[in-house]
Structures are given as structure tokens and as C-alpha cells.
Design a protein around this motif. Structure first.
Motif, PDB file in Angstrom:
ATOM      1  N   GLU A  51       0.829  -1.203   0.000  1.00  0.00           N
ATOM      2  CA  GLU A  51       0.000   0.000   0.000  1.00  0.00           C
ATOM      3  C   GLU A  51       0.862   1.251   0.000  1.00  0.00           C
ATOM      4  OE1 GLU A  51      -2.731  -0.111   3.227  1.00  0.00           O
ATOM      5  OE2 GLU A  51      -3.729  -1.908   2.510  1.00  0.00           O
ATOM      6  N   GLU A  52       1.977   1.238   0.754  1.00  0.00           N
ATOM      7  CA  GLU A  52       2.843   2.414   0.818  1.00  0.00           C
ATOM      8  C   GLU A  52       3.524   2.688  -0.513  1.00  0.00           C
ATOM      9  OE1 GLU A  52       5.463   1.943   4.108  1.00  0.00           O
ATOM     10  OE2 GLU A  52       3.859   2.092   5.582  1.00  0.00           O
ATOM     11  N   THR A  53       3.894   1.640  -1.265  1.00  0.00           N
ATOM     12  CA  THR A  53       4.540   1.874  -2.553  1.00  0.00           C
ATOM     13  C   THR A  53       3.545   2.403  -3.580  1.00  0.00           C
ATOM     14  OG1 THR A  53       4.216  -0.420  -3.204  1.00  0.00           O
ATOM     15  CG2 THR A  53       6.328   0.143  -2.187  1.00  0.00           C
ATOM     16  N   ASN A  54       2.260   2.105  -3.399  1.00  0.00           N
ATOM     17  CA  ASN A  54       1.248   2.604  -4.314  1.00  0.00           C
ATOM     18  C   ASN A  54       0.650   3.931  -3.859  1.00  0.00           C
ATOM     19  OD1 ASN A  54       1.576   0.345  -5.898  1.00  0.00           O
ATOM     20  ND2 ASN A  54      -0.017  -0.804  -4.845  1.00  0.00           N
ATOM     21  N   ALA A  55       1.136   4.474  -2.744  1.00  0.00           N
ATOM     22  CA  ALA A  55       0.588   5.713  -2.191  1.00  0.00           C
ATOM     23  C   ALA A  55       0.853   6.879  -3.146  1.00  0.00           C
ATOM     24  CB  ALA A  55       1.207   6.012  -0.833  1.00  0.00           C
ATOM     25  N   ALA A  56      -0.013   7.881  -3.094  1.00  0.00           N
ATOM     26  CA  ALA A  56       0.140   9.070  -3.934  1.00  0.00           C
ATOM     27  C   ALA A  56       1.406   9.828  -3.526  1.00  0.00           C
ATOM     28  CB  ALA A  56      -1.080   9.955  -3.778  1.00  0.00           C
ATOM     29  N   LYS A  57       2.070  10.386  -4.515  1.00  0.00           N
ATOM     30  CA  LYS A  57       3.304  11.127  -4.266  1.00  0.00           C
ATOM     31  C   LYS A  57       3.008  12.615  -4.209  1.00  0.00           C
ATOM     32  CE  LYS A  57       6.153   7.679  -6.475  1.00  0.00           C
ATOM     33  NZ  LYS A  57       7.121   7.396  -7.521  1.00  0.00           N
ATOM     34  N   ARG A  58       3.839  13.337  -3.460  1.00  0.00           N
ATOM     35  CA  ARG A  58       3.667  14.777  -3.277  1.00  0.00           C
ATOM     36  C   ARG A  58       4.779  15.520  -4.020  1.00  0.00           C
ATOM     37  NH1 ARG A  58       0.750  17.164   0.559  1.00  0.00           N
ATOM     38  NH2 ARG A  58       0.711  15.338   1.895  1.00  0.00           N
ATOM     39  N   SER A  59       4.425  16.601  -4.718  1.00  0.00           N
ATOM     40  CA  SER A  59       5.403  17.433  -5.406  1.00  0.00           C
ATOM     41  C   SER A  59       6.179  18.252  -4.375  1.00  0.00           C
ATOM     42  CB  SER A  59       4.692  18.365  -6.393  1.00  0.00           C
ATOM     43  OG  SER A  59       5.621  19.215  -7.004  1.00  0.00           O
ATOM     44  N   GLN A  60       7.514  18.163  -4.428  1.00  0.00           N
ATOM     45  CA  GLN A  60       8.379  18.848  -3.468  1.00  0.00           C
ATOM     46  C   GLN A  60       9.537  19.504  -4.208  1.00  0.00           C
ATOM     47  OE1 GLN A  60       9.155  16.289   0.091  1.00  0.00           O
ATOM     48  NE2 GLN A  60       8.078  14.769  -1.142  1.00  0.00           N
ATOM     49  N   SER A  61      10.122  20.507  -3.596  1.00  0.00           N
ATOM     50  CA  SER A  61      11.267  21.202  -4.191  1.00  0.00           C
ATOM     51  C   SER A  61      12.235  21.629  -3.103  1.00  0.00           C
ATOM     52  CB  SER A  61      10.813  22.456  -4.949  1.00  0.00           C
ATOM     53  OG  SER A  61       9.887  22.143  -5.950  1.00  0.00           O
ATOM     54  N   VAL A  62      13.499  21.598  -3.449  1.00  0.00           N
ATOM     55  CA  VAL A  62      14.564  22.143  -2.600  1.00  0.00           C
ATOM     56  C   VAL A  62      15.345  23.084  -3.495  1.00  0.00           C
ATOM     57  CG1 VAL A  62      16.614  21.614  -1.253  1.00  0.00           C
ATOM     58  CG2 VAL A  62      14.687  20.036  -1.224  1.00  0.00           C
ATOM     59  N   TYR A  63      15.528  24.343  -3.049  1.00  0.00           N
ATOM     60  CA  TYR A  63      16.196  25.300  -3.925  1.00  0.00           C
ATOM     61  C   TYR A  63      16.932  26.377  -3.144  1.00  0.00           C
ATOM     62  CZ  TYR A  63      11.675  27.621  -3.244  1.00  0.00           C
ATOM     63  OH  TYR A  63      10.539  28.167  -2.694  1.00  0.00           O
ATOM     64  N   LEU A  64      17.870  27.001  -3.846  1.00  0.00           N
ATOM     65  CA  LEU A  64      18.638  28.124  -3.329  1.00  0.00           C
ATOM     66  C   LEU A  64      18.057  29.381  -3.964  1.00  0.00           C
ATOM     67  CD1 LEU A  64      21.216  28.816  -1.674  1.00  0.00           C
ATOM     68  CD2 LEU A  64      22.456  28.730  -3.825  1.00  0.00           C
ATOM     69  N   GLU A  65      17.677  30.358  -3.137  1.00  0.00           N
ATOM     70  CA  GLU A  65      17.059  31.582  -3.647  1.00  0.00           C
ATOM     71  C   GLU A  65      17.891  32.794  -3.257  1.00  0.00           C
ATOM     72  OE1 GLU A  65      12.627  33.278  -3.959  1.00  0.00           O
ATOM     73  OE2 GLU A  65      13.299  32.980  -1.904  1.00  0.00           O
ATOM     74  N   PHE A  66      18.104  33.684  -4.225  1.00  0.00           N
ATOM     75  CA  PHE A  66      18.757  34.955  -3.947  1.00  0.00           C
ATOM     76  C   PHE A  66      17.685  36.037  -3.939  1.00  0.00           C
ATOM     77  CE2 PHE A  66      20.794  38.915  -5.303  1.00  0.00           C
ATOM     78  CZ  PHE A  66      21.653  39.065  -4.231  1.00  0.00           C
ATOM     79  N   ALA A  67      17.643  36.818  -2.868  1.00  0.00           N
ATOM     80  CA  ALA A  67      16.644  37.867  -2.645  1.00  0.00           C
ATOM     81  C   ALA A  67      15.277  37.208  -2.490  1.00  0.00           C
ATOM     82  CB  ALA A  67      16.695  38.924  -3.731  1.00  0.00           C
ATOM     83  N   GLY A  68      14.250  37.667  -3.176  1.00  0.00           N
ATOM     84  CA  GLY A  68      12.930  37.050  -3.053  1.00  0.00           C
ATOM     85  C   GLY A  68      12.389  37.098  -1.636  1.00  0.00           C
ATOM     86  N   SER A  69      11.656  36.085  -1.249  1.00  0.00           N
ATOM     87  CA  SER A  69      11.007  36.052   0.065  1.00  0.00           C
ATOM     88  C   SER A  69      11.990  36.072   1.220  1.00  0.00           C
ATOM     89  CB  SER A  69      10.126  34.807   0.192  1.00  0.00           C
ATOM     90  OG  SER A  69       9.058  34.881  -0.711  1.00  0.00           O
ATOM     91  N   GLY A  70      13.182  35.538   1.019  1.00  0.00           N
ATOM     92  CA  GLY A  70      14.173  35.506   2.084  1.00  0.00           C
ATOM     93  C   GLY A  70      14.958  36.792   2.248  1.00  0.00           C
TER      94      GLY A  70
END
Length: 186
Positions: free
Chosen positions: A24-43
Motif C-alpha cells: 500500500e505504501e509503494t502505491n501511495a500518492a506522491k507529493r510534489s516537493q522542491s529544494v532550492y537556493l534563492e537569492f533575494a525574493g522572500s528571504g
């Protein structure tokens, strides 16, 4: 004996047709995720960020992001910024690799400013300030449908809730952001 063999066979048959937890866990729905480096913007500095979509199996829609980072500038003294951005954002464009985005962030900033004397190597003045600012980005993102390179470009106003301060003398300033990272489904 035949009864025990029949019960054992029936039990094995039932277990083989019932999905196990690991399956069941291997057939579970996957979630879109991101890891990124940001210059300026929200940070408002150089930050490392983690972002995910709230609905599984979607690369667009509502999402959350959190990051941390900083920046130090050494011109006639040192100004350093520590930043913790949090953001609620919305991405539109599910079926395309180029999407629009809009968001609202609350960012904690710790700013330390040292002014160095021209004649001595000691700071003349040290100022510290803790601020809360918001950024309302409107931008574009280039991303894969599953896994791969993510590029974000955005612009919008930074709302400075306690101006004037070390960050800016204005309550609202225009701002830009650029980010590069990795987007994946997991």
C-alpha cells in the motif's frame, strides 16, 4: 489432518489476495516537493528553501515553503542579515512545464550593522535589529513534471512593518527574486 491442511491453504489464499501494508505504501500518492537556493525574493538574502504542494499527485495548486539563510556585506563595515522566510503560494499550470505563481510570505530578519572607523580597526557603532517583513511575489517557474531542475523568477513588493529601520526607510519597496534547485515527486 485434512481439516488443518484446508485451513492452512485457505489462510494462504486470503493473505495472498489481501494487499500488505508495504504494498500500500509503494502505491501511495506522491507529493510534489522542491529544494532550492534563492537569492533575494522572500528571504531577502541568500536562502535554502524546502517547498511542497498541499495536494498529492499535483504539481500545481496551494503550497507551503520554509527556508533559512543569510548574507554578509563588507563595505566600510559589516552588515549581516539572517533570514527565515515562510510562504503560502499558489501555482497554476498543471499540464505545462512553465507555470505562474503568486504568494504571500512572512519573513523574520535579524540585521547586524557595524560601522568601522577609518583610523582604527574597531567598530564605531554596532546596531542590531529584528524585523518582520512580507513579500508578495508574482512570478514564473520552469519545472519538470516529475523530477529535475527548477528555476523561479519573481518580482513584487516587500512590506516593511516597522520602517524606518536598518533594512529600509520605506514601508513598501520593490524587490526581485531568483531561485535554482531540484523539484521531485515523493
Amino acid at each position: 489432518m485434512k481439516r488443518n491442511l484446508a485451513l492452512l491453504t485457505l489462510s494462504c489464499l486470503l493473505l495472498s489476495t489481501t494487499p500488505l501494508k508495504a504494498q500500500e505504501e509503494t502505491n501511495a500518492a506522491k507529493r510534489s516537493q522542491s529544494v532550492y537556493l534563492e537569492f533575494a525574493g522572500s528571504g531577502c538574502a541568500l536562502t535554502v528553501n524546502y517547498e511542497f504542494r498541499l495536494k498529492k499527485e499535483r504539481i500545481s495548486g496551494l503550497g507551503l515553503r520554509i527556508g533559512a539563510g543569510g548574507l554578509a556585506i563588507d563595505l566600510f563595515g559589516t552588515t549581516s542579515v539572517f533570514s527565515v522566510p515562510t510562504e503560502l503560494n499558489y501555482i497554476w499550470g498543471e499540464k505545462t512545464r512553465v507555470s505562474g505563481e503568486i504568494g504571500f510570505s512572512l519573513t523574520y530578519l535579524h540585521i547586524r550593522d557595524e560601522t568601522i572607523s577609518w583610523f582604527f580597526d574597531e567598530p564605531d557603532c554596532v546596531e542590531k535589529e529584528d524585523l518582520l517583513v512580507s513579500y508578495i511575489p508574482l512570478g514564473i517557474r520552469f519545472r519538470p513534471k516529475t523530477n529535475g531542475l527548477l528555476v523561479r523568477l519573481n518580482a513584487g513588493p516587500v512590506i516593511n512593518y516597522s520602517s524606518p529601520n536598518l533594512w529600509s526607510d520605506h514601508a513598501i519597496d520593490p524587490f526581485l527574486g531568483i531561485a535554482v534547485g531540484y523539484s521531485f515527486m515523493k
